[in-house]
Motif scaffolding. Structure first.
Motif, mmCIF file in Angstrom:
data_model
loop_
_atom_site.group_PDB
_atom_site.id
_atom_site.type_symbol
_atom_site.label_atom_id
_atom_site.label_comp_id
_atom_site.label_asym_id
_atom_site.label_seq_id
_atom_site.Cartn_x
_atom_site.Cartn_y
_atom_site.Cartn_z
ATOM 1 N N GLU A 16 9.793 4.839 -9.108
ATOM 2 C CA GLU A 16 8.781 4.904 -10.172
ATOM 3 C C GLU A 16 7.420 4.458 -9.637
ATOM 4 N N GLU A 17 7.398 3.384 -8.859
ATOM 5 C CA GLU A 17 6.140 2.936 -8.249
ATOM 6 C C GLU A 17 5.566 4.019 -7.350
ATOM 7 N N PHE A 18 6.422 4.650 -6.574
ATOM 8 C CA PHE A 18 5.991 5.700 -5.652
ATOM 9 C C PHE A 18 5.397 6.879 -6.419
ATOM 10 N N LYS A 19 6.095 7.314 -7.489
ATOM 11 C CA LYS A 19 5.629 8.454 -8.287
ATOM 12 C C LYS A 19 4.293 8.164 -8.976
ATOM 13 N N GLU A 20 4.091 6.935 -9.391
ATOM 14 C CA GLU A 20 2.880 6.582 -10.122
ATOM 15 C C GLU A 20 1.657 6.464 -9.222
ATOM 16 N N SER A 21 1.867 6.329 -7.922
ATOM 17 C CA SER A 21 0.738 6.251 -6.995
ATOM 18 C C SER A 21 0.029 7.589 -6.935
ATOM 19 N N LYS A 22 -1.238 7.542 -6.605
ATOM 20 C CA LYS A 22 -2.070 8.736 -6.511
ATOM 21 C C LYS A 22 -1.672 9.556 -5.278
ATOM 22 N N PRO A 23 -1.543 10.891 -5.418
ATOM 23 C CA PRO A 23 -1.263 11.723 -4.234
ATOM 24 C C PRO A 23 -2.320 11.480 -3.152
ATOM 25 N N GLY A 24 -1.859 11.338 -1.934
ATOM 26 C CA GLY A 24 -2.757 11.028 -0.828
ATOM 27 C C GLY A 24 -2.872 9.531 -0.585
ATOM 28 N N GLU A 25 -2.265 8.737 -1.460
ATOM 29 C CA GLU A 25 -2.275 7.278 -1.317
ATOM 30 C C GLU A 25 -0.872 6.691 -1.423
ATOM 31 N N ARG A 26 0.106 7.531 -1.768
ATOM 32 C CA ARG A 26 1.454 7.049 -2.065
ATOM 33 C C ARG A 26 2.078 6.262 -0.916
ATOM 34 N N PHE A 27 2.032 6.834 0.281
ATOM 35 C CA PHE A 27 2.721 6.207 1.407
ATOM 36 C C PHE A 27 1.981 4.960 1.888
ATOM 37 N N LYS A 28 0.648 4.975 1.808
ATOM 38 C CA LYS A 28 -0.110 3.765 2.164
ATOM 39 C C LYS A 28 0.173 2.650 1.153
ATOM 40 N N ASP A 29 0.241 3.009 -0.137
ATOM 41 C CA ASP A 29 0.579 2.011 -1.150
ATOM 42 C C ASP A 29 1.962 1.429 -0.886
ATOM 43 N N ARG A 30 2.902 2.305 -0.558
ATOM 44 C CA ARG A 30 4.266 1.850 -0.265
ATOM 45 C C ARG A 30 4.279 0.939 0.964
ATOM 46 N N TYR A 31 3.504 1.324 1.984
ATOM 47 C CA TYR A 31 3.414 0.493 3.188
ATOM 48 C C TYR A 31 2.905 -0.899 2.824
ATOM 49 N N HIS A 32 1.835 -0.973 2.031
ATOM 50 C CA HIS A 32 1.262 -2.271 1.677
ATOM 51 C C HIS A 32 2.233 -3.095 0.823
ATOM 52 N N ARG A 33 2.964 -2.444 -0.086
ATOM 53 C CA ARG A 33 3.977 -3.167 -0.867
ATOM 54 C C ARG A 33 5.078 -3.708 0.043
ATOM 55 N N ARG A 34 5.499 -2.894 1.015
ATOM 56 C CA ARG A 34 6.568 -3.320 1.939
ATOM 57 C C ARG A 34 6.107 -4.508 2.788
ATOM 58 N N GLN A 35 4.842 -4.532 3.150
ATOM 59 C CA GLN A 35 4.346 -5.629 3.970
ATOM 60 C C GLN A 35 4.268 -6.935 3.187
ATOM 61 N N ALA A 77 9.386 9.086 6.455
ATOM 62 C CA ALA A 77 9.202 8.237 5.276
ATOM 63 C C ALA A 77 9.687 6.818 5.548
ATOM 64 N N ILE A 78 10.782 6.689 6.273
ATOM 65 C CA ILE A 78 11.276 5.356 6.644
ATOM 66 C C ILE A 78 10.257 4.660 7.546
ATOM 67 N N LEU A 79 9.723 5.399 8.508
ATOM 68 C CA LEU A 79 8.698 4.835 9.392
ATOM 69 C C LEU A 79 7.435 4.451 8.628
ATOM 70 N N ALA A 80 7.085 5.254 7.613
ATOM 71 C CA ALA A 80 5.861 5.009 6.854
ATOM 72 C C ALA A 80 5.910 3.689 6.088
ATOM 73 N N GLY A 81 7.097 3.208 5.781
ATOM 74 C CA GLY A 81 7.206 1.911 5.134
ATOM 75 C C GLY A 81 6.892 0.758 6.067
ATOM 76 N N ALA A 87 2.316 6.247 7.589
ATOM 77 C CA ALA A 87 1.957 6.351 6.168
ATOM 78 C C ALA A 87 0.717 7.218 6.000
ATOM 79 N N ARG A 88 -0.268 7.028 6.849
ATOM 80 C CA ARG A 88 -1.491 7.854 6.779
ATOM 81 C C ARG A 88 -1.177 9.325 7.054
ATOM 82 N N LEU A 89 -0.321 9.583 8.040
ATOM 83 C CA LEU A 89 0.055 10.963 8.362
ATOM 84 C C LEU A 89 0.726 11.641 7.169
ATOM 85 N N LEU A 90 1.654 10.951 6.531
ATOM 86 C CA LEU A 90 2.351 11.547 5.391
ATOM 87 C C LEU A 90 1.423 11.731 4.192
ATOM 88 N N ASP A 91 0.503 10.798 3.963
ATOM 89 C CA ASP A 91 -0.468 10.983 2.879
ATOM 90 C C ASP A 91 -1.374 12.177 3.158
#
Length: 139
Positions: A16-35, A77-81, A87-91
């Protein structure tokens, strides 16, 4: 089964957190949450190694029958976390693929000529890919 298991509940929350993030920012947001999560360095190293093996191994075996490129993206996607460049590449890729998909659907809807053009281009790309795989495996 009225109640979800804690792991399933956690996965749903992360999704749900991932889906709610803005496209182009999802993986960076996930990375920052994981950190921000407390975690052992060994777990993070294992995830990086596993993600890299999955992505590279799937890329090598993509021409063979099976899940193919889907597992490449799963590995990324696992690496992007764990890695900001992934994360930037996937965004970046998500934004470009959304634009490409919108273009393709617009062309498909325009006319019969648009549909024929897309089918011809897809056939040419598939033939080129098949020839490339043939060269890799048999030449």
């Amino acid at each position: 089964m009225g109640k979800d298991l804690p792991m399933i509940k956690s996965l749903k929350g992360h999704w749900e957190e991932f889906k709610e993030s803005k496209p182009g920012e999802r993986f960076k947001d996930r990375y920052h949450r994981r950190q921000q999560e407390p975690g052992h360095i060994v777990k993070r190293v294992v995830l990086v190694i596993f993600g890299a093996i999955l992505a590279v191994g799937s890329l090598v075996t993509a021409p063979l029958p099976g899940p193919g490129f889907a597992t490449v993206f799963l590995g990324l996607a696992i690496l992007a976390g764990e890695l900001l460049p992934a994360a930037r590449l996937l965004d970046w890729s998500e934004v470009r693929l959304r634009l490409l998909w919108q273009f393709v659907t617009d062309v498909w809807r325009t006319s019969l000529f648009g549909k024929i053009s897309l089918v011809v281009i897809a056939a040419i790309l598939a033939s080129g890919f098949a020839y490339f795989v043939y060269l890799l495996l048999f030449a």
